[in-house]
Design a protein around this motif. Structure first.
Motif, PDB file in Angstrom:
ATOM      1  N   GLY A  54     -18.619 -19.149 -27.233  1.00  0.00           N
ATOM      2  CA  GLY A  54     -18.738 -19.329 -25.791  1.00  0.00           C
ATOM      3  C   GLY A  54     -17.437 -19.486 -25.046  1.00  0.00           C
ATOM      4  O   GLY A  54     -17.444 -19.742 -23.842  1.00  0.00           O
ATOM      5  N   GLY A  55     -16.296 -19.341 -25.746  1.00  0.00           N
ATOM      6  CA  GLY A  55     -15.025 -19.562 -25.067  1.00  0.00           C
ATOM      7  C   GLY A  55     -14.745 -18.558 -23.974  1.00  0.00           C
ATOM      8  O   GLY A  55     -14.224 -18.905 -22.912  1.00  0.00           O
ATOM      9  N   GLY A  56     -15.092 -17.289 -24.217  1.00  0.00           N
ATOM     10  CA  GLY A  56     -14.858 -16.264 -23.209  1.00  0.00           C
ATOM     11  C   GLY A  56     -15.648 -16.517 -21.950  1.00  0.00           C
ATOM     12  O   GLY A  56     -15.150 -16.345 -20.829  1.00  0.00           O
ATOM     13  N   GLU A  57     -16.888 -16.940 -22.112  1.00  0.00           N
ATOM     14  CA  GLU A  57     -17.733 -17.227 -20.959  1.00  0.00           C
ATOM     15  C   GLU A  57     -17.205 -18.423 -20.176  1.00  0.00           C
ATOM     16  O   GLU A  57     -17.199 -18.427 -18.940  1.00  0.00           O
ATOM     17  N   ARG A  58     -16.740 -19.440 -20.899  1.00  0.00           N
ATOM     18  CA  ARG A  58     -16.172 -20.610 -20.219  1.00  0.00           C
ATOM     19  C   ARG A  58     -14.898 -20.241 -19.464  1.00  0.00           C
ATOM     20  O   ARG A  58     -14.657 -20.704 -18.344  1.00  0.00           O
ATOM     21  N   ALA A  59     -14.067 -19.389 -20.083  1.00  0.00           N
ATOM     22  CA  ALA A  59     -12.832 -18.961 -19.415  1.00  0.00           C
ATOM     23  C   ALA A  59     -13.136 -18.165 -18.157  1.00  0.00           C
ATOM     24  O   ALA A  59     -12.485 -18.336 -17.125  1.00  0.00           O
ATOM     25  N   ALA A  60     -14.142 -17.288 -18.228  1.00  0.00           N
ATOM     26  CA  ALA A  60     -14.519 -16.497 -17.059  1.00  0.00           C
ATOM     27  C   ALA A  60     -14.994 -17.402 -15.923  1.00  0.00           C
ATOM     28  O   ALA A  60     -14.639 -17.204 -14.760  1.00  0.00           O
ATOM     29  N   GLU A  61     -15.773 -18.417 -16.289  1.00  0.00           N
ATOM     30  CA  GLU A  61     -16.267 -19.349 -15.275  1.00  0.00           C
ATOM     31  C   GLU A  61     -15.121 -20.146 -14.659  1.00  0.00           C
ATOM     32  O   GLU A  61     -15.081 -20.353 -13.434  1.00  0.00           O
ATOM     33  N   LYS A  62     -14.173 -20.540 -15.497  1.00  0.00           N
ATOM     34  CA  LYS A  62     -13.049 -21.335 -14.996  1.00  0.00           C
ATOM     35  C   LYS A  62     -12.158 -20.518 -14.065  1.00  0.00           C
ATOM     36  O   LYS A  62     -11.678 -21.012 -13.047  1.00  0.00           O
ATOM     37  N   VAL A  63     -11.916 -19.239 -14.420  1.00  0.00           N
ATOM     38  CA  VAL A  63     -11.051 -18.391 -13.608  1.00  0.00           C
ATOM     39  C   VAL A  63     -11.798 -17.836 -12.406  1.00  0.00           C
ATOM     40  O   VAL A  63     -11.189 -17.446 -11.407  1.00  0.00           O
ATOM     41  N   GLY A  64     -13.138 -17.792 -12.490  1.00  0.00           N
ATOM     42  CA  GLY A  64     -13.921 -17.274 -11.377  1.00  0.00           C
ATOM     43  C   GLY A  64     -14.086 -15.766 -11.405  1.00  0.00           C
ATOM     44  O   GLY A  64     -14.096 -15.112 -10.360  1.00  0.00           O
ATOM     45  N   VAL A  65     -14.218 -15.195 -12.622  1.00  0.00           N
ATOM     46  CA  VAL A  65     -14.426 -13.756 -12.762  1.00  0.00           C
ATOM     47  C   VAL A  65     -15.690 -13.525 -13.586  1.00  0.00           C
ATOM     48  O   VAL A  65     -16.155 -14.429 -14.279  1.00  0.00           O
ATOM     49  N   PRO A  66     -16.254 -12.313 -13.535  1.00  0.00           N
ATOM     50  CA  PRO A  66     -17.475 -12.048 -14.306  1.00  0.00           C
ATOM     51  C   PRO A  66     -17.230 -12.111 -15.809  1.00  0.00           C
ATOM     52  O   PRO A  66     -16.157 -11.743 -16.291  1.00  0.00           O
ATOM     53  N   PHE A  67     -18.227 -12.589 -16.533  1.00  0.00           N
ATOM     54  CA  PHE A  67     -18.219 -12.476 -17.982  1.00  0.00           C
ATOM     55  C   PHE A  67     -19.013 -11.226 -18.319  1.00  0.00           C
ATOM     56  O   PHE A  67     -20.219 -11.148 -18.072  1.00  0.00           O
ATOM     57  N   LEU A  68     -18.342 -10.224 -18.883  1.00  0.00           N
ATOM     58  CA  LEU A  68     -18.963  -8.915 -19.080  1.00  0.00           C
ATOM     59  C   LEU A  68     -19.836  -8.838 -20.326  1.00  0.00           C
ATOM     60  O   LEU A  68     -20.738  -8.005 -20.387  1.00  0.00           O
ATOM     61  N   GLY A  69     -19.546  -9.678 -21.321  1.00  0.00           N
ATOM     62  CA  GLY A  69     -20.397  -9.656 -22.503  1.00  0.00           C
ATOM     63  C   GLY A  69     -19.665 -10.016 -23.775  1.00  0.00           C
ATOM     64  O   GLY A  69     -18.439 -10.126 -23.804  1.00  0.00           O
ATOM     65  N   SER A  70     -20.458 -10.180 -24.844  1.00  0.00           N
ATOM     66  CA  SER A  70     -19.937 -10.555 -26.162  1.00  0.00           C
ATOM     67  C   SER A  70     -20.137  -9.405 -27.136  1.00  0.00           C
ATOM     68  O   SER A  70     -21.207  -8.801 -27.174  1.00  0.00           O
ATOM     69  N   ILE A  71     -19.118  -9.130 -27.939  1.00  0.00           N
ATOM     70  CA  ILE A  71     -19.198  -8.118 -28.986  1.00  0.00           C
ATOM     71  C   ILE A  71     -19.156  -8.832 -30.328  1.00  0.00           C
ATOM     72  O   ILE A  71     -18.209  -9.572 -30.611  1.00  0.00           O
ATOM     73  N   PRO A  72     -20.162  -8.643 -31.175  1.00  0.00           N
ATOM     74  CA  PRO A  72     -20.151  -9.331 -32.474  1.00  0.00           C
ATOM     75  C   PRO A  72     -19.071  -8.785 -33.387  1.00  0.00           C
ATOM     76  O   PRO A  72     -18.594  -7.654 -33.217  1.00  0.00           O
ATOM     77  N   ILE A  73     -18.657  -9.586 -34.364  1.00  0.00           N
ATOM     78  CA  ILE A  73     -17.762  -9.098 -35.402  1.00  0.00           C
ATOM     79  C   ILE A  73     -18.645  -8.440 -36.470  1.00  0.00           C
ATOM     80  O   ILE A  73     -19.641  -9.008 -36.911  1.00  0.00           O
ATOM     81  N   ASP A  74     -18.280  -7.208 -36.839  1.00  0.00           N
ATOM     82  CA  ASP A  74     -19.140  -6.460 -37.741  1.00  0.00           C
ATOM     83  C   ASP A  74     -18.311  -5.431 -38.491  1.00  0.00           C
ATOM     84  O   ASP A  74     -17.488  -4.742 -37.882  1.00  0.00           O
ATOM     85  N   PRO A  75     -18.496  -5.304 -39.797  1.00  0.00           N
ATOM     86  CA  PRO A  75     -17.731  -4.313 -40.565  1.00  0.00           C
ATOM     87  C   PRO A  75     -17.897  -2.891 -40.039  1.00  0.00           C
ATOM     88  O   PRO A  75     -16.987  -2.069 -40.156  1.00  0.00           O
ATOM     89  N   ALA A  76     -19.044  -2.567 -39.459  1.00  0.00           N
ATOM     90  CA  ALA A  76     -19.278  -1.215 -38.959  1.00  0.00           C
ATOM     91  C   ALA A  76     -18.359  -0.886 -37.797  1.00  0.00           C
ATOM     92  O   ALA A  76     -17.947   0.269 -37.622  1.00  0.00           O
ATOM     93  N   ILE A  77     -18.019  -1.870 -36.975  1.00  0.00           N
ATOM     94  CA  ILE A  77     -17.104  -1.640 -35.864  1.00  0.00           C
ATOM     95  C   ILE A  77     -15.707  -1.362 -36.406  1.00  0.00           C
ATOM     96  O   ILE A  77     -15.017  -0.431 -35.974  1.00  0.00           O
ATOM     97  N   ARG A  78     -15.284  -2.170 -37.374  1.00  0.00           N
ATOM     98  CA  ARG A  78     -13.969  -1.955 -37.990  1.00  0.00           C
ATOM     99  C   ARG A  78     -13.911  -0.613 -38.696  1.00  0.00           C
ATOM    100  O   ARG A  78     -12.941   0.139 -38.575  1.00  0.00           O
ATOM    101  N   ASP A  79     -14.977  -0.280 -39.412  1.00  0.00           N
ATOM    102  CA  ASP A  79     -15.022   0.991 -40.132  1.00  0.00           C
ATOM    103  C   ASP A  79     -14.952   2.170 -39.157  1.00  0.00           C
ATOM    104  O   ASP A  79     -14.290   3.177 -39.436  1.00  0.00           O
ATOM    105  N   GLY A  80     -15.609   2.032 -38.015  1.00  0.00           N
ATOM    106  CA  GLY A  80     -15.565   3.094 -37.014  1.00  0.00           C
ATOM    107  C   GLY A  80     -14.162   3.343 -36.507  1.00  0.00           C
ATOM    108  O   GLY A  80     -13.761   4.492 -36.280  1.00  0.00           O
ATOM    109  N   GLY A  81     -13.382   2.271 -36.352  1.00  0.00           N
ATOM    110  CA  GLY A  81     -11.996   2.433 -35.919  1.00  0.00           C
ATOM    111  C   GLY A  81     -11.125   3.052 -36.991  1.00  0.00           C
ATOM    112  O   GLY A  81     -10.259   3.882 -36.705  1.00  0.00           O
ATOM    113  N   ASP A  82     -11.364   2.685 -38.241  1.00  0.00           N
ATOM    114  CA  ASP A  82     -10.561   3.208 -39.340  1.00  0.00           C
ATOM    115  C   ASP A  82     -10.840   4.683 -39.615  1.00  0.00           C
ATOM    116  O   ASP A  82      -9.948   5.431 -40.021  1.00  0.00           O
TER     117      ASP A  82
END
Length: 290
Positions: A210-238
């Protein structure tokens, strides 16, 4: 008025004239390295292309360019009448310093040289008509960020972070920099947000929560979303197969596509839709899913 990097007697080109066919220029930034900014930029570009938008992706991380590898682009750009034709893959037009210098060659440049090459990526590249030009920035608040804000009219900046407090501290500094140069803040994306076990389905918040969401609220900007950590994402980049295209129905891809929808809504764009097959038709090598 000429900017601080211009040569004496040389007029700075108006921002709107440098890339006249581009509707929205979006900077993808991070306060520190290692948060997956380039992975997010590549997948967001593909997600925007899937909406039917015309998309470009400029790899402005001149010292550590890796967008071509993540986008599966090994062949460099061609030239036409002294201009550079961007490489195109997954429906996204690409340009990167990685296309122009040997892989092992380090760039040892001061600010004016960085400014010059960044300007060339706008002035000398045939981007054509684009709805969105995504710019993958180097981490931090250095010469590239300052030069970019001077060269082109930015529709806004997206900041990528991870949930750790040290990453969020740097986020606030980076967003303050964009505010000082009058760049709108489109919001914060929290990458590597959590891990879901592929066997039992249990969720683990590896880097806090939840740190990103808290930071967005503190700065006053939208929280666009959370991306999970997943081997498939890393594999896609590699492997050069971004997960948004490789596994379009996965929860990870949906997270990227939901963020793309929010960006389109904020900037007043339209969604027409494009099939995965249409994105894959220009790939030089056969695309296979494991």
């Amino acid at each position: 008025m000429a900017d601080e990097h211009s040569h004496p007697g040389q007029q700075a080109q108006p921002k709107e004239q440098l890339i006249p066919g581009v509707k929205h220029v979006i900077a993808v930034s991070s306060g520190k390295g290692g948060v997956g900014k380039s992975t997010v930029a590549a997948n967001l570009a593909c997600a925007l292309a899937l909406t039917g938008a015309k998309v470009g992706l400029l790899d402005a991380d001149l010292y550590g360019p890796n967008i071509p590898m993540m986008m599966g682009s090994t062949k460099g750009p061609e030239q036409q009448d002294g201009k550079i034709i961007p490489v195109e893959n997954y429906g996204v037009k690409l340009i990167s310093m990685a296309f122009l210098v040997p892989e092992e060659a380090p760039l040892v440049w001061r600010g004016p040289m960085v400014h010059q090459y960044l300007q060339a990526f706008f002035r000398d590249v045939l981007w054509g008509e684009l709805d969105y030009l995504m710019i993958d920035l180097p981490p931090g608040t250095g010469d590239v960020q300052l030069s970019l804000s001077q060269m082109v009219p930015l529709a806004g900046a997206i900041t990528v972070t991870t949930p750790q407090e040290v990453a969020l501290y740097d986020v606030r500094k980076g967003m303050a920099m964009f505010t000082k140069v009058n760049v709108p803040l489109l919001g914060i994306i929290e990458n590597m947000s959590f891990f879901v076990c592929g066997h039992c389905g249990e969720r683990t918040d590896i880097f806090s929560h939840g740190g990103g969401e808290r930071a967005a609220e503190k700065v006053g900007v939208p929280f666009l979303g959370s991306i999970p950590i997943d081997p498939a994402i890393r594999d896609g980049g590699d492997t050069g197969h971004p997960i948004v295209v490789a596994h379009p129905e996965s929860p990870q891809s949906k997270a990227f596509r939901d963020i793309a929808d929010k960006i389109i809504g904020t900037l007043g764009g339209k969604k027409e839709g494009r099939s995965i097959d249409s994105l894959l038709k220009k790939i030089k090598e056969p695309f296979t899913q494991n």
